[in-house]
Scaffold this motif. Structure first.
Motif, PDB file in Angstrom:
ATOM      1  N   LEU A  70       0.417   5.810   0.062  1.00 12.67           N
ATOM      2  CA  LEU A  70      -0.326   7.067   0.031  1.00 12.67           C
ATOM      3  C   LEU A  70       0.524   8.092  -0.678  1.00 12.67           C
ATOM      4  N   ASP A 128      -3.588   5.255  -2.678  1.00 12.64           N
ATOM      5  CA  ASP A 128      -4.486   6.370  -2.421  1.00 12.64           C
ATOM      6  C   ASP A 128      -3.762   7.666  -2.769  1.00 12.64           C
ATOM      7  N   THR A 188       0.741   5.527   9.790  1.00 10.97           N
ATOM      8  CA  THR A 188      -0.675   5.761  10.050  1.00 10.97           C
ATOM      9  C   THR A 188      -0.975   7.234   9.821  1.00 10.97           C
ATOM     10  N   GLU A 226     -11.105  10.589   7.786  1.00  7.84           N
ATOM     11  CA  GLU A 226     -10.687   9.210   7.573  1.00  7.84           C
ATOM     12  C   GLU A 226      -9.308   8.942   8.183  1.00  7.84           C
ATOM     13  N   THR A 227      -9.000   7.670   8.371  1.00  5.83           N
ATOM     14  CA  THR A 227      -7.684   7.226   8.823  1.00  5.83           C
ATOM     15  C   THR A 227      -7.211   6.115   7.898  1.00  5.83           C
ATOM     16  N   GLY A 228      -5.929   6.084   7.602  1.00  5.73           N
ATOM     17  CA  GLY A 228      -5.378   5.041   6.754  1.00  5.73           C
ATOM     18  C   GLY A 228      -4.018   4.599   7.237  1.00  5.73           C
ATOM     19  N   ARG A 229      -3.626   3.404   6.855  1.00  9.09           N
ATOM     20  CA  ARG A 229      -2.291   2.899   7.191  1.00  9.09           C
ATOM     21  C   ARG A 229      -1.625   2.390   5.919  1.00  9.09           C
ATOM     22  N   TYR A 230      -0.342   2.746   5.757  1.00 10.58           N
ATOM     23  CA  TYR A 230       0.342   2.510   4.490  1.00 10.58           C
ATOM     24  C   TYR A 230       1.767   2.020   4.720  1.00 10.58           C
ATOM     25  N   THR A 253      -4.017  10.316   9.575  1.00 10.23           N
ATOM     26  CA  THR A 253      -5.383  10.827   9.680  1.00 10.23           C
ATOM     27  C   THR A 253      -5.524  11.961   8.686  1.00 10.23           C
ATOM     28  N   TYR A 299      -3.424  15.367   4.508  1.00 15.23           N
ATOM     29  CA  TYR A 299      -3.187  14.705   5.785  1.00 15.23           C
ATOM     30  C   TYR A 299      -3.346  15.701   6.939  1.00 15.23           C
ATOM     31  N   THR A 339       0.833  -1.204   0.000  1.00 19.17           N
ATOM     32  CA  THR A 339       0.000   0.000   0.000  1.00 19.17           C
ATOM     33  C   THR A 339       0.862   1.245   0.000  1.00 19.17           C
TER      34      THR A 339
END
Length: 376
Positions: free
Chosen positions: A8, A31, A143, A150-154, A145, A132, A6
């Motif tokens: 970002l 993303d 990680t 939303e929150t995502g981890r990459y 936010t 971000y 993954t």
């Protein structure tokens, strides 16, 4: 198999959107967040290896079809008499090799629309008006936010926010600020039919060039020496640009002057540059494009370097066993090449400010283009 799953990308312009394509081609789930809702700007020109990068990204044919396929070339860089329009110097030749594709000029919003559509076809998720809010990195990932809640981890975070990158300030707090290059750039997209005698014209007040882009109009960039960095109002930009036009009497310039109205939109920006030394990454966060190596437009290679960054990042992520190995190899392939473009562009601006003979400009460009003709 890619060494990450993954990624970002912060910033959805030339470097960011095309990095998303290159990573998605390797099977990475990507993303993209981009604060701007609408793509702005004027012209982009891709030649040499940058045009080959379009091929590797899978968008060359569409860019070629929507752009100006005979640019950049000697037409775009020919030096003409400001008094008569006569060609005085055809300009330095761009490198070529067996299998090379023609360079192409394209309206920037059109190009970004093509790249975004291709990224979305590859499954890239793109969110406009979002960036971000917090970033927390650990040994296994990043990680994030976002401003939309939303929150995502990459596995990897790529900063492609441009020369004013906030991520650069966060990750590399000791990095130098962008440096003033001593010149003001004024750009204009002129509606209507093409203007004949394309090329560059120069007078003691500055230089100006133009070429036609299908569906967009005539692109007119100009460069004027200024003593110190400061903000220019739209009225000041218009006065400077009008003054430059009035110093040239060639028929093509008189035609451009006749089309300039009070409602014409001029984009005035002072030239600045930055080059992060050593490396552009720390841990799982990497900077690319103008966030790491912004330059002036003297070589017309800023966009091309962003494309090359994107392609090389995809190749290394796809071929390396680990992320640290991929990022180290990325830097090995990119740094000296980008340094050449930044330093050559800065020196070309200095030669103009010193009013050096045009032959010095051509010699420097020819040497740099020759090196840039080698594979990235």
């Amino acid at each position: 198999m890619a060494c990450i799953s993954t990624a970002l990308i912060v910033g959805g312009s030339i470097a960011g959107m095309n990095a998303a394509i290159a990573l998605a081609q390797q099977g990475v789930t990507v993303d993209v967040v981009e604060l701007s809702h609408e793509a702005l700007g004027a012209s982009l020109a891709f030649s040499g290896r940058a045009a080959m990068a379009l091929v590797e990204l899978g968008i060359y044919d569409e860019v070629y079809a929507t752009g100006r396929p005979d640019l950049p070339g000697n037409t775009a860089v020919s030096i003409r008499s400001a008094a008569t329009g006569e060609i005085l110097n055809p300009g330095p030749a761009r490198p070529t090799w067996p299998g090379a594709v023609p360079g192409v000029g394209v309206f920037r919003p059109t190009f970004l629309a093509v790249a975004q559509a291709h990224a979305e076809r590859l499954g890239v998720r793109i969110r406009k008006g979002v960036t971000y809010e917090t970033i927390e990195e650990d040994a296994d990932g990043v990680t994030v936010t976002f401003t939309d809640g939303e929150t995502g981890r990459y596995d990897l975070l790529v900063g492609a926010e441009g020369i004013r990158s906030k991520l650069r300030e966060k990750v590399f707090p000791d990095a130098p600020a962008p440096k003033f290059a001593g010149q003001l750039s004024i750009r204009w997209m002129v509606p209507g039919e093409p203007v004949p005698d394309e090329g560059w014209y120069a007078s003691p007040a500055g230089r100006l060039g133009f070429y036609y882009l299908p569906g967009a109009g005539t692109y007119v960039p100009s460069v004027i020496n200024i003593p110190e960095p400061r903000w220019y109002s739209q009225d000041e930009v218009r006065a400077i640009f009008t003054g430059l036009l009035d110093t040239m009497q060639a028929p093509a310039i008189r035609e451009l002057r006749a089309r300039l109205t009070d409602s014409s939109e001029l984009i005035g920006r002072q030239f600045e540059w930055i080059l992060l030394e050593d490396r552009w990454y720390k841990g799982r966060i990497l900077l690319i494009g103008d966030a790491a190596h912004a330059t002036s437009a003297h070589m017309g290679m800023g966009g091309g370097m962003a494309l090359e960054d994107a392609v090389v990042l995809g190749q290394e992520i796809g071929g390396a066993a680990t992320l640290p190995e991929a990022l180290a190899q990325f830097m090995e392939r990119r740094y000296e090449r980008v340094k050449l473009v930044v330093e050559t562009s800065v020196r070309l601006g200095q030669l103009e400010q010193e009013r050096a003979p045009h032959s010095e400009n051509v010699a420097l460009l020819t040497k740099a283009f020759s090196k840039l003709g080698t594979p990235y």
